[in-house]
Motif scaffolding. Sequence first.
Motif, mmCIF file in Angstrom:
data_model
loop_
_atom_site.group_PDB
_atom_site.id
_atom_site.type_symbol
_atom_site.label_atom_id
_atom_site.label_comp_id
_atom_site.label_asym_id
_atom_site.label_seq_id
_atom_site.Cartn_x
_atom_site.Cartn_y
_atom_site.Cartn_z
ATOM 1 N N GLU A 74 -3.035 -0.207 -6.794
ATOM 2 C CA GLU A 74 -2.862 0.385 -5.470
ATOM 3 C C GLU A 74 -2.277 -0.631 -4.487
ATOM 4 O OE1 GLU A 74 -3.323 3.642 -4.444
ATOM 5 O OE2 GLU A 74 -3.444 3.927 -6.608
ATOM 6 N N THR A 75 -2.749 -1.864 -4.571
ATOM 7 C CA THR A 75 -2.222 -2.915 -3.691
ATOM 8 C C THR A 75 -0.759 -3.187 -3.996
ATOM 9 O OG1 THR A 75 -4.430 -3.909 -3.608
ATOM 10 C CG2 THR A 75 -2.608 -5.284 -2.895
ATOM 11 N N LYS A 76 -0.408 -3.173 -5.277
ATOM 12 C CA LYS A 76 1.001 -3.366 -5.645
ATOM 13 C C LYS A 76 1.870 -2.251 -5.076
ATOM 14 C CE LYS A 76 0.488 -5.803 -10.061
ATOM 15 N NZ LYS A 76 0.633 -5.659 -11.514
ATOM 16 N N LYS A 77 1.405 -1.003 -5.182
ATOM 17 C CA LYS A 77 2.163 0.128 -4.644
ATOM 18 C C LYS A 77 2.341 -0.009 -3.133
ATOM 19 C CE LYS A 77 0.612 3.417 -8.162
ATOM 20 N NZ LYS A 77 -0.285 4.553 -8.414
ATOM 21 N N GLU A 78 1.258 -0.392 -2.453
ATOM 22 C CA GLU A 78 1.343 -0.559 -1.001
ATOM 23 C C GLU A 78 2.292 -1.702 -0.642
ATOM 24 O OE1 GLU A 78 -2.636 -1.024 0.421
ATOM 25 O OE2 GLU A 78 -3.188 1.035 -0.066
ATOM 26 N N ALA A 79 2.276 -2.776 -1.424
ATOM 27 C CA ALA A 79 3.167 -3.911 -1.157
ATOM 28 C C ALA A 79 4.619 -3.505 -1.353
ATOM 29 C CB ALA A 79 2.805 -5.082 -2.063
ATOM 30 N N ILE A 80 4.889 -2.696 -2.369
ATOM 31 C CA ILE A 80 6.260 -2.218 -2.605
ATOM 32 C C ILE A 80 6.721 -1.357 -1.427
ATOM 33 C CG2 ILE A 80 7.632 -0.682 -4.058
ATOM 34 C CD1 ILE A 80 5.991 -1.746 -6.469
#
Length: 82
Positions: free
Chosen positions: A51-57
């Motif tokens: 989820e953090t990766k998706k938000e960072a993208i």
Amino acid sequence: MKNVLRIQNYLNFQNLTFFGLVILAYQNYETRNKLNEINSNLEYALFELDETKKEAIEANKYAKSANTMAFSIFSEIESEKK
């Protein structure tokens, strides 16, 4: 003396083996529960990481758009000054 003889009857190899297996089964149960808890925590941490990766993208996309807009605004301001 009768009590000692009774205890000796209970302390045969078969009964000791049974009690040993019961203890091992309980230890296996506890170990399995601990492993399941660790596995659950790991799965949740991996989910949070995804989820953090998706938000960072997404944030990176917006930052690029904002940089592009800022660059175009500054370019217009510079062109108007000339």
